[in-house]
Write a protein that holds these residues in place. Structure first.
Motif, mmCIF file in Angstrom:
data_model
loop_
_atom_site.group_PDB
_atom_site.id
_atom_site.type_symbol
_atom_site.label_atom_id
_atom_site.label_comp_id
_atom_site.label_asym_id
_atom_site.label_seq_id
_atom_site.Cartn_x
_atom_site.Cartn_y
_atom_site.Cartn_z
ATOM 1 N N GLY A 191 -16.299 -6.632 5.921
ATOM 2 C CA GLY A 191 -16.830 -7.616 5.006
ATOM 3 C C GLY A 191 -15.947 -7.913 3.807
ATOM 4 O O GLY A 191 -16.134 -8.924 3.160
ATOM 5 N N PHE A 192 -14.971 -7.062 3.494
ATOM 6 C CA PHE A 192 -14.107 -7.352 2.357
ATOM 7 C C PHE A 192 -12.846 -8.080 2.774
ATOM 8 O O PHE A 192 -11.954 -8.302 1.979
ATOM 9 N N ASN A 193 -12.761 -8.457 4.014
ATOM 10 C CA ASN A 193 -11.528 -9.034 4.537
ATOM 11 C C ASN A 193 -11.424 -10.545 4.395
ATOM 12 O O ASN A 193 -10.390 -11.114 4.700
ATOM 13 N N GLN A 194 -12.485 -11.219 3.950
ATOM 14 C CA GLN A 194 -12.433 -12.668 3.900
ATOM 15 C C GLN A 194 -11.298 -13.191 3.029
ATOM 16 O O GLN A 194 -10.716 -14.219 3.325
ATOM 17 N N ARG A 195 -10.965 -12.501 1.948
ATOM 18 C CA ARG A 195 -9.901 -12.945 1.047
ATOM 19 C C ARG A 195 -8.574 -12.270 1.356
ATOM 20 O O ARG A 195 -7.588 -12.494 0.672
ATOM 21 N N ASN A 196 -8.543 -11.441 2.350
ATOM 22 C CA ASN A 196 -7.364 -10.641 2.647
ATOM 23 C C ASN A 196 -6.631 -11.216 3.856
ATOM 24 O O ASN A 196 -7.240 -11.796 4.740
ATOM 25 N N LYS A 197 -5.327 -11.025 3.901
ATOM 26 C CA LYS A 197 -4.538 -11.507 5.033
ATOM 27 C C LYS A 197 -4.644 -10.599 6.247
ATOM 28 O O LYS A 197 -4.277 -10.991 7.327
ATOM 29 N N ALA A 198 -5.130 -9.393 6.065
ATOM 30 C CA ALA A 198 -5.266 -8.447 7.176
ATOM 31 C C ALA A 198 -6.739 -8.105 7.386
ATOM 32 O O ALA A 198 -7.529 -8.092 6.451
ATOM 33 N N ILE A 199 -7.062 -7.816 8.617
ATOM 34 C CA ILE A 199 -8.399 -7.356 8.977
ATOM 35 C C ILE A 199 -8.293 -5.861 9.280
ATOM 36 O O ILE A 199 -7.423 -5.446 10.031
ATOM 37 N N VAL A 200 -9.177 -5.061 8.686
ATOM 38 C CA VAL A 200 -9.199 -3.626 8.938
ATOM 39 C C VAL A 200 -10.434 -3.330 9.786
ATOM 40 O O VAL A 200 -11.546 -3.706 9.426
ATOM 41 N N GLU A 201 -10.209 -2.667 10.923
ATOM 42 C CA GLU A 201 -11.286 -2.411 11.863
ATOM 43 C C GLU A 201 -11.285 -0.959 12.321
ATOM 44 O O GLU A 201 -10.245 -0.306 12.320
ATOM 45 N N LEU A 202 -12.460 -0.489 12.740
ATOM 46 C CA LEU A 202 -12.552 0.813 13.394
ATOM 47 C C LEU A 202 -11.676 0.791 14.630
ATOM 48 O O LEU A 202 -11.520 -0.238 15.281
ATOM 49 N N ASP A 245 -14.707 8.028 4.138
ATOM 50 C CA ASP A 245 -13.954 8.092 5.392
ATOM 51 C C ASP A 245 -13.610 6.720 5.963
ATOM 52 O O ASP A 245 -13.474 6.541 7.160
ATOM 53 N N ARG A 246 -13.453 5.744 5.078
ATOM 54 C CA ARG A 246 -13.072 4.397 5.496
ATOM 55 C C ARG A 246 -12.123 3.819 4.455
ATOM 56 O O ARG A 246 -12.116 4.258 3.306
ATOM 57 N N PRO A 247 -11.337 2.829 4.839
ATOM 58 C CA PRO A 247 -10.409 2.222 3.877
ATOM 59 C C PRO A 247 -11.156 1.502 2.755
ATOM 60 O O PRO A 247 -12.234 0.952 2.968
ATOM 61 N N SER A 248 -10.551 1.521 1.594
ATOM 62 C CA SER A 248 -11.106 0.798 0.446
ATOM 63 C C SER A 248 -10.545 -0.625 0.448
ATOM 64 O O SER A 248 -9.634 -0.952 1.213
ATOM 65 N N ILE A 249 -11.055 -1.452 -0.440
ATOM 66 C CA ILE A 249 -10.528 -2.815 -0.546
ATOM 67 C C ILE A 249 -9.063 -2.782 -1.000
ATOM 68 O O ILE A 249 -8.247 -3.559 -0.548
ATOM 69 N N GLN A 250 -8.717 -1.814 -1.875
ATOM 70 C CA GLN A 250 -7.323 -1.667 -2.298
ATOM 71 C C GLN A 250 -6.442 -1.297 -1.112
ATOM 72 O O GLN A 250 -5.311 -1.770 -1.002
ATOM 73 N N ASP A 251 -6.958 -0.448 -0.231
ATOM 74 C CA ASP A 251 -6.211 -0.090 0.987
ATOM 75 C C ASP A 251 -5.945 -1.335 1.828
ATOM 76 O O ASP A 251 -4.838 -1.527 2.324
ATOM 77 N N THR A 269 -6.244 10.274 -8.743
ATOM 78 C CA THR A 269 -7.390 10.855 -8.038
ATOM 79 C C THR A 269 -8.035 9.849 -7.091
ATOM 80 O O THR A 269 -8.850 10.226 -6.259
ATOM 81 N N SER A 270 -7.648 8.578 -7.205
ATOM 82 C CA SER A 270 -8.274 7.564 -6.342
ATOM 83 C C SER A 270 -7.295 6.565 -5.728
ATOM 84 O O SER A 270 -7.727 5.593 -5.117
ATOM 85 N N THR A 271 -5.988 6.781 -5.879
ATOM 86 C CA THR A 271 -5.024 5.844 -5.286
ATOM 87 C C THR A 271 -3.812 6.567 -4.714
ATOM 88 O O THR A 271 -3.412 7.626 -5.196
ATOM 89 N N TYR A 272 -3.258 5.962 -3.678
ATOM 90 C CA TYR A 272 -2.008 6.419 -3.058
ATOM 91 C C TYR A 272 -1.119 5.197 -2.907
ATOM 92 O O TYR A 272 -1.510 4.211 -2.280
ATOM 93 N N VAL A 273 0.069 5.239 -3.508
ATOM 94 C CA VAL A 273 1.046 4.168 -3.373
ATOM 95 C C VAL A 273 2.310 4.785 -2.785
ATOM 96 O O VAL A 273 2.935 5.651 -3.408
ATOM 97 N N PRO A 274 2.672 4.386 -1.549
ATOM 98 C CA PRO A 274 3.856 4.961 -0.904
ATOM 99 C C PRO A 274 5.115 4.811 -1.768
ATOM 100 O O PRO A 274 5.286 3.825 -2.485
ATOM 101 N N SER A 275 5.991 5.789 -1.667
ATOM 102 C CA SER A 275 7.225 5.798 -2.454
ATOM 103 C C SER A 275 8.337 5.024 -1.765
ATOM 104 O O SER A 275 8.295 4.773 -0.556
ATOM 105 N N LYS A 276 9.358 4.683 -2.549
ATOM 106 C CA LYS A 276 10.556 4.062 -1.977
ATOM 107 C C LYS A 276 11.264 5.054 -1.052
ATOM 108 O O LYS A 276 11.875 4.669 -0.071
ATOM 109 N N GLN A 277 11.157 6.339 -1.363
ATOM 110 C CA GLN A 277 11.760 7.376 -0.520
ATOM 111 C C GLN A 277 11.145 7.358 0.872
ATOM 112 O O GLN A 277 11.836 7.570 1.865
ATOM 113 N N LEU A 278 9.843 7.095 0.972
ATOM 114 C CA LEU A 278 9.198 7.020 2.282
ATOM 115 C C LEU A 278 9.785 5.866 3.095
ATOM 116 O O LEU A 278 10.076 6.015 4.280
ATOM 117 N N THR A 279 9.995 4.736 2.445
ATOM 118 C CA THR A 279 10.607 3.586 3.126
ATOM 119 C C THR A 279 11.986 3.954 3.658
ATOM 120 O O THR A 279 12.318 3.649 4.810
#
Length: 172
Positions: free
Chosen positions: A146-157, A79-85, A43-53
């Motif tokens: 603001g959650f991007n400081q520890r992340n290798k990617a930056i998520v922006e509008l 309507d915005r990405p989560s930290i897990q995203d 109900t709160s997560t989406y993990v892409p499948s190997k089939q999608l790859t």
């Protein structure tokens, strides 16, 4: 056509469904949506499948397209990405070093009409697609959530536009 597919495959189901966005190399144009019905979801997560790859690899080889991003739906008014995203986007970028960025829109249902912003596209009167990009830290600006400081990617509008190519092609 891509927006209609996203509306049909994501907005008519419970949140946390998704798929891949593909398009023409060396452009920001998204021309295909590849659904991911075998993804691992809660109900709160989406993990892409190997089939999608595998499906994305097939599209890239057979049609000369390239991965542009991942789209998925969120519950309620999230309507915005989560930290897990953001961490998942980093992983996709790590696995695809040829990509400088990912288009990572979020689909939400039941939003308030007055909550539509410049980065949103209304799919219908109950569903919107909010546009974001994920870039590697070295290429990103400082306009993040603001959650991007520890992340290798930056998520922006991200702004987005709809080009009704299918309608124009049919007219031609």
């Amino acid at each position: 056509a891509v927006l209609k597919q996203i509306e049909l495959k994501l907005a008519t189901h419970a949140p946390e469904r998704g798929g891949a966005l593909l398009g023409l190399p060396n452009s920001n144009l998204v021309t295909e949506f590849v659904d991911d019905p075998t993804a691992t979801v809660t109900t709160s997560t989406y993990v892409p499948s190997k089939q999608l790859t595998l499906s994305v690899n097939n599209y890239e080889l057979r049609h000369g397209l390239e991965l542009k991003g991942i789209v998925h739906s969120h519950p309620g008014d999230m309507d915005r990405p989560s930290i897990q995203d953001a961490y998942a986007f980093s992983s996709v970028l790590d696995k695809n070093p040829e990509l400088s960025r990912l288009i990572v829109p979020i689909v939400t249902m039941g939003y308030q009409k007055n909550a539509v912003s410049d980065n949103d596209i209304e799919l219908n009167s109950f569903v919107k697609l909010s546009s974001f990009t994920a870039t590697r830290r070295k290429e990103a600006s400082t306009n993040d959530f603001g959650f991007n400081q520890r992340n290798k990617a930056i998520v922006e509008l991200s702004s987005s536009s709809v080009f009704p190519l299918q309608e124009h092609a049919e007219l031609l």
